[in-house]
Design an enzyme around this catalytic site. Structure first.
Site, PDB file in Angstrom:
ATOM      1  N   LYS A  77       2.405 -24.364  30.958  1.00 32.19           N
ATOM      2  CA  LYS A  77       3.821 -24.034  30.869  1.00 32.19           C
ATOM      3  C   LYS A  77       4.378 -24.042  29.447  1.00 32.19           C
ATOM      4  O   LYS A  77       5.323 -23.316  29.135  1.00 32.19           O
ATOM      5  CB  LYS A  77       4.632 -25.001  31.728  1.00 32.19           C
ATOM      6  CG  LYS A  77       4.534 -24.774  33.223  1.00 32.19           C
ATOM      7  CD  LYS A  77       5.438 -23.628  33.661  1.00 32.19           C
ATOM      8  CE  LYS A  77       5.561 -23.571  35.173  1.00 32.19           C
ATOM      9  NZ  LYS A  77       6.527 -22.546  35.609  1.00 32.19           N
ATOM     10  N   ASP A 118       9.638 -28.786  38.139  1.00 31.07           N
ATOM     11  CA  ASP A 118       8.857 -29.702  38.960  1.00 31.07           C
ATOM     12  C   ASP A 118       8.104 -30.690  38.081  1.00 31.07           C
ATOM     13  O   ASP A 118       7.584 -31.686  38.553  1.00 31.07           O
ATOM     14  CB  ASP A 118       7.832 -28.918  39.780  1.00 31.07           C
ATOM     15  CG  ASP A 118       6.808 -28.255  38.876  1.00 31.07           C
ATOM     16  OD1 ASP A 118       5.740 -28.865  38.643  1.00 31.07           O
ATOM     17  OD2 ASP A 118       7.061 -27.161  38.370  1.00 31.07           O
TER      18      ASP A 118
END
Length: 397
Positions: A77, A118
């Site tokens: 990410k 998350d």
């Protein structure tokens, strides 16, 4: 080997056009890669060949791009967050990316970046903000793993765990960013908010472009298949867009896989008009990184045009993949994969052991000549659950 049946819902894509996007071209990918190469800790992550597993499953080659090594952050990410934050800083300073340097930020008034996550995206944003001397505020949905929260806080970010699902946490982060004058850095898009999500998706192309170069170094012209996991569809859209631009979408079979409790891309593919479909509820899947109910509109447009198949699968598929990667056949390398990273390999194995395997394999054009490219998007970012699954057999077949 045993035969077993896991829940696999497959939808052939009736909206395929093969149309790629200029936002995700090989030229843009070179620019993005050039930025990432400026970061001191940059190096390409491994591309792991699982040749013995491929032979076992009747597939030509299985290659896994292992993002658990990315910048020592255990997930991919950061590629999107770092590139987007750098572009934001350039925009604020009125300079081009070519003029950007980390030293140029010294003495500048820091910007506060906000996001919802998350865990992996928030950790990437927190790391990028820290590297660039900026600030970060990170919102997390209910049930967030303590290890993921702690990793964000260690990077100097403020972290708020909400009692909301992911999509509602995004809305809360956006409201608070507006109220406080922060800059929202989110990998999904909505009306009036597309520039930063596009930069994040472009950041993910470094992973795909590295993988393609590594394939060529092995003497492989291109993959015949890729399986991309989808949450909002930002990673899948960025990677699929790049592959479609580099090779042509009609030269490989693009497959998108999701958890059945958060399968907004699959449901969008089932809509008679191809409209984006939101999935509501708790989105309670072990694949926390894919627990997203509202598609990224830019990601969905690419996936609608360039994917051949959409699959919605139960959590046991990801757990199966984690165990396979962590306990490989003799001669194959170990890959430590978290829940969201293992869906692709779990899906391949579940298909090959399914009672209707021959039909499913044929429908996906998987055979002894196939070269399948997968992305392990995270390592054991929740080590407690990793041990529960891999050691103790949680979500067993």
């Amino acid at each position: 080997m045993s035969t077993f049946s896991l829940s696999l819902q497959q939808k052939d894509n009736p909206f395929f056009t093969g149309q790629s996007s200029s936002l995700f071209s090989t030229g843009v990918a070179r620019t993005v890669l050039g930025f990432h190469q400026q970061i001191d800790a940059y190096k390409p992550t491994p591309l792991v060949a699982l040749d013995h597993l491929a032979k076992e499953l009747g597939i030509g080659k299985i290659l896994v791009k292992d993002e658990s090594y990315r910048f020592d952050l255990n997930a991919f990410k950061v590629l999107g967050g770092s590139y987007a934050i750098a572009r934001c800083v350039c925009q604020k300073q009125g300079i081009t990316l070519d003029e950007f340097s980390f030293d140029s930020l010294k003495g500048q008034e820091p910007v506060t970046f906000a996001t919802a996550t998350d865990g992996n995206h928030g950790r990437g944003v927190a790391w990028a903000a820290q590297q660039l001397g900026q600030k970060a505020v990170v919102y997390m949905p209910k049930g967030a793993a303590k290890e993921r929260v702690d990793n964000i806080i260690k990077l100097g970010a403020e972290c708020i765990v909400t009692d909301l699902n992911y999509d509602d946490a995004v809305r809360l982060a956006c409201k608070n960013a507006d109220d406080n004058g922060w800059l929202m850095v989110q990998d999904t898009a909505w009306e009036g908010y597309t520039e930063i999500p596009a930069w994040i998706m472009q950041g993910y192309m470094t992973m795909a472009s590295e993988a393609c170069d590594q394939l060529e170094a092995l003497g492989i012209t291109q993959p015949t298949h890729t399986i991309l996991q989808a949450g909002v569809g930002a990673l899948a859209g960025g990677a699929m867009g790049y592959l479609a631009n580099r090779y042509g979408a009609d030269t490989f079979t693009g497959i998108v896989a999701e958890p059945d409790k958060a399968d907004c891309i699959y449901q969008s593919g089932c809509h008679p008009d191809g409209a984006a479909v939101n999935v509501t509820g708790d989105l309670d899947t072990i694949m926390a990184g894919l627990a997203c109910g509202e598609p990224n509109p830019m990601g969905w447009e690419i996936l609608k045009s360039c994917s051949r198949h959409f699959l919605s699968v139960e959590d046991k598929v990801a757990a199966l993949g984690m165990r396979i990667l962590g306990n490989p056949l003799p001669g194959d390398d170990v890959v430590i994969s978290g829940e969201s990273g293992a869906i692709g390999i779990g899906l391949l194995y579940a298909i090959a052991r399914h009672p209707d395997a021959a039909r499913i394999m044929e429908s996906l054009k998987l055979d002894e000549h196939s070269v399948v490219l997968l992305f392990n998007t995270e390592g054991d970012t929740d080590p407690v659950n990793y041990r529960d699954v891999v050691w103790e057999g949680k979500y067993a077949v």
